[in-house]
Design a protein around this motif. Structure first.
Motif, PDB file in Angstrom:
ATOM      1  N   GLY A 194       3.939   9.748  -3.929  1.00  0.00           N
ATOM      2  CA  GLY A 194       3.209   9.194  -4.602  1.00  0.00           C
ATOM      3  C   GLY A 194       3.313   8.398  -6.244  1.00  0.00           C
ATOM      4  O   GLY A 194       2.701   7.243  -6.646  1.00  0.00           O
ATOM      5  N   ALA A 195       4.588   8.379  -6.408  1.00  0.00           N
ATOM      6  CA  ALA A 195       4.761   7.286  -7.535  1.00  0.00           C
ATOM      7  C   ALA A 195       4.956   6.177  -6.672  1.00  0.00           C
ATOM      8  O   ALA A 195       4.391   5.109  -7.635  1.00  0.00           O
ATOM      9  CB  ALA A 195       6.256   7.744  -8.157  1.00  0.00           C
ATOM     10  N   GLU A 196       5.123   6.017  -5.429  1.00  0.00           N
ATOM     11  CA  GLU A 196       4.915   4.427  -4.947  1.00  0.00           C
ATOM     12  C   GLU A 196       3.369   4.042  -5.280  1.00  0.00           C
ATOM     13  O   GLU A 196       2.816   2.988  -5.779  1.00  0.00           O
ATOM     14  CB  GLU A 196       4.995   4.660  -3.557  1.00  0.00           C
ATOM     15  CG  GLU A 196       7.148   3.977  -3.276  1.00  0.00           C
ATOM     16  CD  GLU A 196       7.336   4.459  -1.881  1.00  0.00           C
ATOM     17  OE1 GLU A 196       8.330   4.746  -1.542  1.00  0.00           O
ATOM     18  OE2 GLU A 196       6.074   4.305  -0.863  1.00  0.00           O
ATOM     19  N   VAL A 197       2.451   4.652  -4.607  1.00  0.00           N
ATOM     20  CA  VAL A 197       1.206   4.671  -4.310  1.00  0.00           C
ATOM     21  C   VAL A 197       0.296   4.758  -5.934  1.00  0.00           C
ATOM     22  O   VAL A 197      -0.182   3.487  -6.308  1.00  0.00           O
ATOM     23  CB  VAL A 197       0.664   5.886  -3.794  1.00  0.00           C
ATOM     24  CG1 VAL A 197      -1.097   5.851  -3.891  1.00  0.00           C
ATOM     25  CG2 VAL A 197       0.973   5.924  -2.399  1.00  0.00           C
ATOM     26  N   LEU A 198       0.932   5.186  -6.771  1.00  0.00           N
ATOM     27  CA  LEU A 198       0.196   4.514  -8.098  1.00  0.00           C
ATOM     28  C   LEU A 198       1.145   4.248  -8.480  1.00  0.00           C
ATOM     29  O   LEU A 198      -0.198   2.879  -9.796  1.00  0.00           O
ATOM     30  CB  LEU A 198       0.615   6.518  -9.034  1.00  0.00           C
ATOM     31  CG  LEU A 198       0.199   7.817  -8.927  1.00  0.00           C
ATOM     32  CD1 LEU A 198       1.035   8.476  -9.077  1.00  0.00           C
ATOM     33  CD2 LEU A 198      -1.218   7.634  -9.112  1.00  0.00           C
ATOM     34  N   SER A 199       2.286   3.406  -8.955  1.00  0.00           N
ATOM     35  CA  SER A 199       2.647   2.088  -9.406  1.00  0.00           C
ATOM     36  C   SER A 199       1.859   0.931  -8.418  1.00  0.00           C
ATOM     37  O   SER A 199       1.080   0.112  -8.713  1.00  0.00           O
ATOM     38  CB  SER A 199       4.281   1.634  -8.430  1.00  0.00           C
ATOM     39  OG  SER A 199       5.045   2.471  -9.084  1.00  0.00           O
ATOM     40  N   PHE A 200       1.562   0.908  -7.076  1.00  0.00           N
ATOM     41  CA  PHE A 200       1.245   0.243  -5.563  1.00  0.00           C
ATOM     42  C   PHE A 200      -0.450  -0.162  -6.938  1.00  0.00           C
ATOM     43  O   PHE A 200      -1.301  -1.066  -6.987  1.00  0.00           O
ATOM     44  CB  PHE A 200       0.132   0.803  -5.128  1.00  0.00           C
ATOM     45  CG  PHE A 200       2.427  -0.122  -4.433  1.00  0.00           C
ATOM     46  CD1 PHE A 200       2.811  -1.345  -4.715  1.00  0.00           C
ATOM     47  CD2 PHE A 200       2.041   0.638  -3.789  1.00  0.00           C
ATOM     48  CE1 PHE A 200       3.686  -1.281  -3.688  1.00  0.00           C
ATOM     49  CE2 PHE A 200       3.756   0.567  -2.982  1.00  0.00           C
ATOM     50  CZ  PHE A 200       4.933  -0.371  -3.152  1.00  0.00           C
ATOM     51  N   LEU A 201      -1.115   1.126  -7.165  1.00  0.00           N
ATOM     52  CA  LEU A 201      -2.914   0.638  -7.896  1.00  0.00           C
ATOM     53  C   LEU A 201      -1.871  -0.176  -9.366  1.00  0.00           C
ATOM     54  O   LEU A 201      -3.706  -0.820  -9.874  1.00  0.00           O
ATOM     55  CB  LEU A 201      -2.978   2.278  -7.536  1.00  0.00           C
ATOM     56  CG  LEU A 201      -3.883   3.431  -6.921  1.00  0.00           C
ATOM     57  CD1 LEU A 201      -4.026   5.014  -7.202  1.00  0.00           C
ATOM     58  CD2 LEU A 201      -4.311   2.199  -6.327  1.00  0.00           C
ATOM     59  N   ARG A 202      -1.847   0.642  -9.899  1.00  0.00           N
ATOM     60  CA  ARG A 202      -1.890   0.079 -11.245  1.00  0.00           C
ATOM     61  C   ARG A 202      -0.910  -1.577 -10.920  1.00  0.00           C
ATOM     62  O   ARG A 202      -1.867  -2.128 -11.938  1.00  0.00           O
ATOM     63  CB  ARG A 202       0.237   1.126 -12.093  1.00  0.00           C
ATOM     64  CG  ARG A 202       0.004   0.222 -13.540  1.00  0.00           C
ATOM     65  CD  ARG A 202       0.947   0.696 -14.645  1.00  0.00           C
ATOM     66  NE  ARG A 202       2.267   1.129 -13.897  1.00  0.00           N
ATOM     67  CZ  ARG A 202       3.431   1.779 -14.582  1.00  0.00           C
ATOM     68  NH1 ARG A 202       3.041   2.338 -15.450  1.00  0.00           N
ATOM     69  NH2 ARG A 202       4.208   1.700 -13.560  1.00  0.00           N
ATOM     70  N   ARG A 203      -0.304  -1.637 -10.275  1.00  0.00           N
ATOM     71  CA  ARG A 203       0.548  -3.291  -9.696  1.00  0.00           C
ATOM     72  C   ARG A 203      -1.411  -4.156  -9.611  1.00  0.00           C
ATOM     73  O   ARG A 203      -1.711  -5.228  -9.910  1.00  0.00           O
ATOM     74  CB  ARG A 203       0.843  -3.595  -8.844  1.00  0.00           C
ATOM     75  CG  ARG A 203       2.578  -3.339  -9.579  1.00  0.00           C
ATOM     76  CD  ARG A 203       3.728  -3.386  -8.499  1.00  0.00           C
ATOM     77  NE  ARG A 203       3.621  -5.065  -7.771  1.00  0.00           N
ATOM     78  CZ  ARG A 203       4.560  -5.278  -6.601  1.00  0.00           C
ATOM     79  NH1 ARG A 203       4.970  -4.086  -6.149  1.00  0.00           N
ATOM     80  NH2 ARG A 203       4.779  -6.909  -6.480  1.00  0.00           N
ATOM     81  N   VAL A 205      -4.165  -3.298 -10.822  1.00  0.00           N
ATOM     82  CA  VAL A 205      -5.211  -3.938 -11.954  1.00  0.00           C
ATOM     83  C   VAL A 205      -3.979  -4.605 -12.593  1.00  0.00           C
ATOM     84  O   VAL A 205      -4.615  -5.613 -12.434  1.00  0.00           O
ATOM     85  CB  VAL A 205      -5.129  -2.472 -12.706  1.00  0.00           C
ATOM     86  CG1 VAL A 205      -5.604  -2.632 -13.782  1.00  0.00           C
ATOM     87  CG2 VAL A 205      -5.928  -1.497 -12.131  1.00  0.00           C
ATOM     88  N   ARG A 206      -2.851  -4.874 -12.504  1.00  0.00           N
ATOM     89  CA  ARG A 206      -2.249  -5.810 -13.723  1.00  0.00           C
ATOM     90  C   ARG A 206      -1.291  -7.115 -13.215  1.00  0.00           C
ATOM     91  O   ARG A 206      -1.956  -8.459 -13.637  1.00  0.00           O
ATOM     92  CB  ARG A 206      -0.811  -5.346 -14.298  1.00  0.00           C
ATOM     93  CG  ARG A 206      -0.809  -3.458 -14.459  1.00  0.00           C
ATOM     94  CD  ARG A 206      -0.854  -3.997 -15.565  1.00  0.00           C
ATOM     95  NE  ARG A 206      -0.790  -2.542 -17.402  1.00  0.00           N
ATOM     96  CZ  ARG A 206       0.138  -1.689 -16.754  1.00  0.00           C
ATOM     97  NH1 ARG A 206       1.331  -1.700 -16.661  1.00  0.00           N
ATOM     98  NH2 ARG A 206      -0.177  -0.652 -17.566  1.00  0.00           N
ATOM     99  N   GLU A 207      -1.846  -6.962 -11.546  1.00  0.00           N
ATOM    100  CA  GLU A 207      -1.409  -8.766 -11.155  1.00  0.00           C
ATOM    101  C   GLU A 207      -2.265  -8.880 -10.673  1.00  0.00           C
ATOM    102  O   GLU A 207      -2.575  -9.745  -9.556  1.00  0.00           O
ATOM    103  CB  GLU A 207      -0.210  -8.276 -10.253  1.00  0.00           C
ATOM    104  CG  GLU A 207       1.557  -8.004 -10.885  1.00  0.00           C
ATOM    105  CD  GLU A 207       2.486  -7.335  -9.826  1.00  0.00           C
ATOM    106  OE1 GLU A 207       2.544  -7.600  -9.185  1.00  0.00           O
ATOM    107  OE2 GLU A 207       3.415  -6.940 -10.555  1.00  0.00           O
ATOM    108  N   LEU A 208      -3.201  -8.361 -10.014  1.00  0.00           N
ATOM    109  CA  LEU A 208      -4.325  -8.625  -9.761  1.00  0.00           C
ATOM    110  C   LEU A 208      -6.071  -8.764  -9.755  1.00  0.00           C
ATOM    111  O   LEU A 208      -6.584  -8.889  -9.056  1.00  0.00           O
ATOM    112  CB  LEU A 208      -4.300  -7.799  -7.872  1.00  0.00           C
ATOM    113  CG  LEU A 208      -3.115  -8.110  -6.827  1.00  0.00           C
ATOM    114  CD1 LEU A 208      -2.876  -7.216  -5.643  1.00  0.00           C
ATOM    115  CD2 LEU A 208      -2.495  -9.294  -6.894  1.00  0.00           C
ATOM    116  N   GLY A 209      -5.998  -7.774 -10.785  1.00  0.00           N
ATOM    117  CA  GLY A 209      -6.983  -7.692 -12.110  1.00  0.00           C
ATOM    118  C   GLY A 209      -7.740  -7.139 -11.260  1.00  0.00           C
ATOM    119  O   GLY A 209      -9.274  -7.378 -11.882  1.00  0.00           O
TER     120      GLY A 209
END
Ligand SMILES: Nc1ncnc2c1ncn2[C@@H]1O[C@H](COP(=O)(O)OP(=O)(O)O)[C@@H](O)[C@H]1O
Ligand SMILES: [Mg+2]
Length: 278
Positions: A194-203, A205-209
């Motif tokens: 779950g933490a991995e998936v949430l980090s990817f969701l956040r990335r 947004v932050r890195e891929l706009g």
């Protein structure tokens, strides 16, 4: 003097500053007469572009209803919903289908991958279905960001839950939709996946706009977002910027106090981090 009136062309990106998604007096009633349930009760909310927003609230508060209405998966009883400059509450069935295909991505609790297809085929499916051309560079970026490189030829049954959900996220992002809606995306995952998936969701947004709106009942999950909207009894009940698990829990506690009903679905669970059941 130039008096030309420029009509917005359907499908063009919204003007700068227009929120990615908006609700105005959005209301949804289920059932009739005495059995009527006011699932959403005049919701006004803006979701900014390039932001990761979590929607939280007690079970039955209207989280999924709000998401379904804003994503064009269900119709409103009254009020308006917008994706960019498009009023989705004014669209017919065919237009809604096209909007969901071209402008919106979805991630569900139960990954919803097709078992006979490989990970890569699952990711590119929305493009194939729309007879479009896969942007190979974007695919490579997603695969790399989501750490799926070594898994592309695997079928879902050969992937862990976390890997399957990452494939589902790549699938939701492949057509570069204006917004991705995720309903309890970590609900079926252990805390590490779950933490991995949430980090990817956040990335994403932050890195891929990208722009992401996520429904969750887990304060830890919500704390990955840039902002948390609290909802209670079908109404917006709070708004937390730069949330932490503690500030989200405090916000939920405040709701419980307001409602004054300890029997409500906020009874603390055994782990604390899943204190609010959806
Ligand atoms: N299809 C439906 N028919 C009747 N009532 C519904 C339906 N979907 C949701 N509801 C009711 O609307 C309210 C909000 O539901 P929902 O949006 O699913 O809440 P949440 O996602 O916050 O748990 C609840 O009282 C629920 O029972
Ligand atoms: Mg729900």
């Amino acid at each position: 003097m130039d008096t030309t009136v420029y009509q917005p062309i359907p499908g063009t990106p919204p003007a700068q500053g227009t929120p990615a998604v908006r609700a105005r007096s959005l209301t949804k009633l289920y059932g009739k007469g005495e059995a009527t349930v006011r699932a959403l009760d005049g919701v006004d909310v803006d979701f900014e572009k390039g932001a990761f927003t979590a929607i939280m609230g007690p079970s039955g508060s209207g989280k999924s209803t709000l998401m379904h209405l804003l994503a064009g998966l269900d119709t409103a009883s009254s009020g308006q919903g917008f994706i960019g400059d498009t009023e989705i509450t004014a669209l017919g069935d065919n237009e809604l289908t096209r909007l969901r295909r071209d402008r919106v991505g979805f991630v569900f609790q139960s990954f919803n991958l097709l078992p006979m297809f490989t990970a890569e085929q699952n990711i590119t499916l929305p493009i194939e279905l729309a007879s479009g051309t896969v942007d190979k560079e974007w695919l490579a970026t997603l695969v790399q960001t989501l750490g799926l490189g070594a898994r592309l030829t695997h079928r879902p049954s050969e992937l862990s839950g976390g890997q399957q959900q990452r494939v589902a996220i790549a699938r939701a992002l492949i057509a570069k939709p204006e917004v991705v809606f995720a309903d309890e995306p970590t609900g079926n995952l252990d805390s590490r996946s779950g933490a991995e998936v949430l980090s990817f969701l956040r990335r994403s947004v932050r890195e891929l706009g990208r722009t992401i709106i996520m429904v969750t009942h887990d304060p830890t999950a919500a704390a990955y977002a840039d902002r948390v909207i609290l909802i209670a009894d079908g109404r917006i009940a709070g708004d937390i910027d730069d949330p932490t698990p503690e500030s989200v829990l405090a916000g939920l506690d405040a709701l419980r106090t307001l409602e004054g009903d300890p029997a409500d679905a906020l009874a603390a669970g055994p782990t604390g981090s899943t204190a609010v059941r959806a």
